[in-house]
Design a protein around this motif. Sequence first.
Motif, PDB file in Angstrom:
ATOM      1  N   VAL B  72       0.825  -1.209   0.000  1.00 31.53           N
ATOM      2  CA  VAL B  72       0.000   0.000   0.000  1.00 31.53           C
ATOM      3  C   VAL B  72       0.863   1.265   0.000  1.00 31.53           C
ATOM      4  O   VAL B  72       0.544   2.244  -0.680  1.00 31.53           O
ATOM      5  CB  VAL B  72      -0.937  -0.010   1.228  1.00 31.53           C
ATOM      6  N   ILE B  73       1.988   1.227   0.733  1.00 32.69           N
ATOM      7  CA  ILE B  73       2.846   2.417   0.794  1.00 32.69           C
ATOM      8  C   ILE B  73       3.401   2.745  -0.589  1.00 32.69           C
ATOM      9  O   ILE B  73       3.457   3.911  -1.004  1.00 32.69           O
ATOM     10  CB  ILE B  73       4.013   2.203   1.785  1.00 32.69           C
ATOM     11  N   ARG B  75       2.022   2.064  -3.416  1.00 31.74           N
ATOM     12  CA  ARG B  75       0.948   2.600  -4.240  1.00 31.74           C
ATOM     13  C   ARG B  75       0.724   4.074  -3.973  1.00 31.74           C
ATOM     14  O   ARG B  75       0.508   4.863  -4.892  1.00 31.74           O
ATOM     15  CB  ARG B  75      -0.363   1.862  -3.946  1.00 31.74           C
ATOM     16  N   SER B  76       0.758   4.458  -2.700  1.00 30.71           N
ATOM     17  CA  SER B  76       0.507   5.876  -2.409  1.00 30.71           C
ATOM     18  C   SER B  76       1.675   6.719  -2.900  1.00 30.71           C
ATOM     19  O   SER B  76       1.489   7.838  -3.371  1.00 30.71           O
ATOM     20  CB  SER B  76       0.225   6.082  -0.929  1.00 30.71           C
ATOM     21  N   GLN B  79       1.307   7.181  -6.591  1.00 30.71           N
ATOM     22  CA  GLN B  79       0.317   8.207  -6.917  1.00 30.71           C
ATOM     23  C   GLN B  79       0.952   9.590  -6.813  1.00 30.71           C
ATOM     24  O   GLN B  79       0.758  10.453  -7.665  1.00 30.71           O
ATOM     25  CB  GLN B  79      -0.871   8.102  -5.963  1.00 30.71           C
ATOM     26  N   LEU B  80       1.755   9.792  -5.758  1.00 36.01           N
ATOM     27  CA  LEU B  80       2.400  11.082  -5.567  1.00 36.01           C
ATOM     28  C   LEU B  80       3.357  11.381  -6.715  1.00 36.01           C
ATOM     29  O   LEU B  80       3.366  12.473  -7.284  1.00 36.01           O
ATOM     30  CB  LEU B  80       3.160  11.061  -4.228  1.00 36.01           C
ATOM     31  N   ARG B  82       3.334  10.084  -9.719  1.00 34.47           N
ATOM     32  CA  ARG B  82       2.614  10.236 -10.973  1.00 34.47           C
ATOM     33  C   ARG B  82       2.030  11.628 -11.085  1.00 34.47           C
ATOM     34  O   ARG B  82       2.142  12.291 -12.112  1.00 34.47           O
ATOM     35  CB  ARG B  82       1.505   9.179 -11.070  1.00 34.47           C
ATOM     36  N   ARG B  83       1.396  12.096 -10.001  1.00 32.19           N
ATOM     37  CA  ARG B  83       0.775  13.422 -10.078  1.00 32.19           C
ATOM     38  C   ARG B  83       1.820  14.526 -10.215  1.00 32.19           C
ATOM     39  O   ARG B  83       1.592  15.535 -10.886  1.00 32.19           O
ATOM     40  CB  ARG B  83      -0.065  13.668  -8.828  1.00 32.19           C
ATOM     41  N   THR B  84       2.976  14.338  -9.549  1.00 30.84           N
ATOM     42  CA  THR B  84       4.036  15.352  -9.670  1.00 30.84           C
ATOM     43  C   THR B  84       4.540  15.399 -11.104  1.00 30.84           C
ATOM     44  O   THR B  84       4.722  16.472 -11.683  1.00 30.84           O
ATOM     45  CB  THR B  84       5.197  15.007  -8.719  1.00 30.84           C
ATOM     46  N   ALA B  87       2.224  16.979 -13.604  1.00 26.72           N
ATOM     47  CA  ALA B  87       2.159  18.441 -13.544  1.00 26.72           C
ATOM     48  C   ALA B  87       3.263  19.087 -14.356  1.00 26.72           C
ATOM     49  O   ALA B  87       3.104  20.207 -14.840  1.00 26.72           O
ATOM     50  CB  ALA B  87       2.239  18.898 -12.090  1.00 26.72           C
TER      51      ALA B  87
END
Lengths: 237, 166
Positions: B72-73, B75-76, B79-80, B82-84, B87
């Motif tokens: 899970v860590i 994955r989170s 996500q961080l 990927r979003r960075t 942008a």
Amino acid sequence: GSITTADGSALVKLGNTTVICGVKAELAAPAVDAANKGYIVPNVELPSLCSTRFRSGPPGEEAQAASQFIADVIENSQIIAKEDLCVANGKLAWVLYCDIICLDYDGNILDASAFALLAALKNVQLPSVTINEETGLSEVNLKQKNPLIIRKHPVATSFAIFDDTLLIVDPTAEEEDLATGTVTIVTDDEGRLCSVHKPGGSPLTGAKLQDCITRAVTRHKEVKKLIDKVIKSIKPK
Amino acid sequence: KMATEGGGCCLRPFSCEQGLLSRPDGSAAFLQGDTSVLVGLYGPAEVKVSKELPDRAALEVLLRPKVGLPGVIERSREQLLRRTCEAVVLGVLHPRTAITLVLQVLSDAGSLLSCCLNAACMGMLDAGLPLSSLFCGVTCAIDPNGVIVLDPTTQQEQVSPGVGYQ
């Protein structure tokens, strides 16, 4: 108290976003290196029921990221001291399985999940457990229940960022999709900052972030009043 | 010789190597003290119809821990990252393509997330992807005395009451 079979539960609606949290308590042996601590295991599920964007199958990235966020909130804000969950040092401790399930996804899942978790934990009634000295076995007394000691009340406030010009509090799914970034601020009772969760997205100036934090502190007071009102209104079983 | 432990506002010695893998379009290895992350980048490449975005490139990040399966860590963190990256990458120049970043943790001695972010940025530079700006990551920890420590080691992270990733 929405789920009667659970030890504690809560249903939260933020606009159209509906999240239900159920807490089940089980007994287990504590870890060797932390003999006086219990466990809290959160799990956020975004089933295909709540929105077309989620398919059935193994949990997607958003569900896992949300689970990690909730685990971080529990850890950082010290909402429950794990020592309180210990029954007998080194032998027996409570494990709280917190299942947070989204029933209707309209954005801002992190706020709603944190809210539901807090309300459910306040609703939890743990039966008292005694260890029989002679046999060494545990005896659970279901008639005598005690509420959990909640130390802190963390509240999450999410903002959607639009290219560093616009900030929207409590975004809906449509606003989230169009946003270039999101930031979630978790504050606790004394107006202190617990955590800032900004998973990438467009950059945010320091001044804007400070503004978000002050708004989050204000929102915390409103949310806390609501939770207290609801807890008082529940009739004891 | 520089100190191996970053104390106060001092960062651990860091280094970066680009272009060390032959198959990926871009690759980089970023070392911060004893923490090191290797990144391989493929893209812009063919994308599955289910993941296709009509107006921009679809970014995917895979983070592999040193030991065990991704949990899970990871994955989170994915996500961080990927979003960075979304942008900064000018995805609109490559619609209906996929850009895949694969990060492998080689060793973890604290400040892992910022090492991953820095490695991802260097990897994207090596691949020649169009970027609107560069980014970098720094981990800050507050030690039990209330002093801010930059780029903490695992030991410093564990004793600190608060760790922040910038």
